[in-house]
Design a protein around this motif. Structure first.
Motif, mmCIF file in Angstrom:
data_model
loop_
_atom_site.group_PDB
_atom_site.id
_atom_site.type_symbol
_atom_site.label_atom_id
_atom_site.label_comp_id
_atom_site.label_asym_id
_atom_site.label_seq_id
_atom_site.Cartn_x
_atom_site.Cartn_y
_atom_site.Cartn_z
ATOM 1 N N UNK A 38 0.800 -1.229 0.000
ATOM 2 C CA UNK A 38 0.000 0.000 0.000
ATOM 3 C C UNK A 38 0.835 1.283 0.000
ATOM 4 N N UNK A 39 1.898 1.339 -0.811
ATOM 5 C CA UNK A 39 2.646 2.590 -0.931
ATOM 6 C C UNK A 39 1.739 3.636 -1.561
ATOM 7 N N UNK A 40 1.650 4.786 -0.947
ATOM 8 C CA UNK A 40 0.862 5.883 -1.501
ATOM 9 C C UNK A 40 1.728 6.816 -2.317
ATOM 10 N N UNK A 41 1.114 7.847 -2.876
ATOM 11 C CA UNK A 41 1.837 8.771 -3.756
ATOM 12 C C UNK A 41 2.911 9.576 -3.028
ATOM 13 N N UNK A 42 2.837 9.620 -1.699
ATOM 14 C CA UNK A 42 3.858 10.343 -0.930
ATOM 15 C C UNK A 42 5.011 9.449 -0.492
ATOM 16 N N UNK A 43 4.964 8.166 -0.899
ATOM 17 C CA UNK A 43 6.031 7.243 -0.531
ATOM 18 C C UNK A 43 5.840 6.584 0.813
ATOM 19 N N UNK A 44 4.706 6.834 1.456
ATOM 20 C CA UNK A 44 4.402 6.214 2.746
ATOM 21 C C UNK A 44 3.286 5.196 2.584
ATOM 22 N N UNK A 45 3.195 4.284 3.530
ATOM 23 C CA UNK A 45 2.118 3.297 3.519
ATOM 24 C C UNK A 45 0.793 3.998 3.821
ATOM 25 N N UNK A 46 -0.195 3.741 2.968
ATOM 26 C CA UNK A 46 -1.544 4.292 3.132
ATOM 27 C C UNK A 46 -2.299 3.472 4.170
ATOM 28 N N UNK A 47 -3.130 4.113 4.961
ATOM 29 C CA UNK A 47 -4.055 3.414 5.838
ATOM 30 C C UNK A 47 -3.419 2.543 6.890
ATOM 31 N N UNK A 48 -2.437 3.051 7.595
ATOM 32 C CA UNK A 48 -1.805 2.255 8.643
ATOM 33 C C UNK A 48 -2.885 1.782 9.617
ATOM 34 N N UNK A 49 -2.956 0.470 9.795
ATOM 35 C CA UNK A 49 -3.954 -0.126 10.677
ATOM 36 C C UNK A 49 -5.309 -0.361 10.022
ATOM 37 N N UNK A 50 -5.480 -0.002 8.755
ATOM 38 C CA UNK A 50 -6.768 -0.095 8.064
ATOM 39 C C UNK A 50 -6.636 -1.043 6.866
ATOM 40 N N UNK A 51 -7.091 -2.283 7.031
ATOM 41 C CA UNK A 51 -6.929 -3.277 5.981
ATOM 42 C C UNK A 51 -7.683 -2.913 4.712
ATOM 43 N N UNK A 52 -8.839 -2.284 4.829
ATOM 44 C CA UNK A 52 -9.590 -1.912 3.629
ATOM 45 C C UNK A 52 -8.831 -0.868 2.812
ATOM 46 N N UNK A 53 -8.323 0.163 3.461
ATOM 47 C CA UNK A 53 -7.558 1.198 2.761
ATOM 48 C C UNK A 53 -6.287 0.605 2.151
ATOM 49 N N UNK A 54 -5.608 -0.256 2.889
ATOM 50 C CA UNK A 54 -4.382 -0.859 2.357
ATOM 51 C C UNK A 54 -4.678 -1.792 1.188
ATOM 52 N N UNK A 55 -5.778 -2.526 1.258
ATOM 53 C CA UNK A 55 -6.126 -3.414 0.146
ATOM 54 C C UNK A 55 -6.437 -2.602 -1.102
ATOM 55 N N UNK A 56 -7.194 -1.525 -0.946
ATOM 56 C CA UNK A 56 -7.508 -0.672 -2.105
ATOM 57 C C UNK A 56 -6.241 -0.103 -2.745
ATOM 58 N N UNK A 57 -5.331 0.419 -1.917
ATOM 59 C CA UNK A 57 -4.101 1.009 -2.459
ATOM 60 C C UNK A 57 -3.216 -0.066 -3.090
ATOM 61 N N UNK A 58 -3.140 -1.211 -2.453
ATOM 62 C CA UNK A 58 -2.343 -2.316 -2.996
ATOM 63 C C UNK A 58 -2.869 -2.733 -4.357
ATOM 64 N N UNK A 59 -4.188 -2.886 -4.476
ATOM 65 C CA UNK A 59 -4.786 -3.248 -5.771
ATOM 66 C C UNK A 59 -4.580 -2.150 -6.811
ATOM 67 N N UNK A 60 -4.599 -0.902 -6.389
ATOM 68 C CA UNK A 60 -4.316 0.201 -7.299
ATOM 69 C C UNK A 60 -2.884 0.100 -7.834
ATOM 70 N N UNK A 61 -1.953 -0.271 -6.976
ATOM 71 C CA UNK A 61 -0.566 -0.421 -7.398
ATOM 72 C C UNK A 61 -0.392 -1.621 -8.330
#
Length: 131
Positions: A38-61
């Motif tokens: 779940x790397x976001x556009x700022x180079x940090x992991x998106x949604x720390x502690x939030x599996x839904x947010x991390x899954x969305x960002x991971x799938x986007x990547x």
């Protein structure tokens, strides 16, 4: 058959590890993505502690790598999903089913430690791009 290295612009901000790998490769009609997190556009992991947010960002990547190689979700044959903890399975699965509402690819899901403590999910894919 020549091999093409896939490095989508969307992923070029990511911190680069000291070991060699590419976000994806394509050889002929077969495309492989590396495990995406779940790397976001700022180079940090998106949604720390939030599996839904991390899954969305991971799938986007993952999708960015697929597009770079000329594929989309309908071309995906197989996904591997790595979860930090199986307690996240249902929430991850709900997001995954948004991407693949019908005719999903083959999939393996396992629990495993991930590279950084804040990472909850990693996903890779294999796609058939066609001739």
């Amino acid at each position: 058959m020549p091999r093409k290295i896939l490095k989508p612009e969307q992923l070029k901000f990511q911190p680069r590890p000291t070991y060699p790998y590419s976000p994806g490769t394509r050889g002929g009609s077969i495309l492989y993505t590396a495990g995406q997190v779940a790397w976001g556009s700022d180079g940090n992991i998106v949604g720390v502690g939030d599996i839904e947010a991390q899954t969305r960002q991971t799938l986007s990547n993952v999708e960015a790598v697929l597009k770079e190689g000329g594929a989309d979700w309908t071309d995906v044959l197989k996904c591997n999903v790595y979860l930090k903890d199986m307690k996240y399975f249902q929430e991850m699965n709900n997001i995954f089913s948004e991407i693949f509402p019908d005719n999903p690819p083959a999939r393996t899901t396992v629990q495993t430690p991930l590279a950084e403590e804040c990472m909850l999910v990693e996903i890779d894919a294999v796609a058939y791009v066609g001739d």
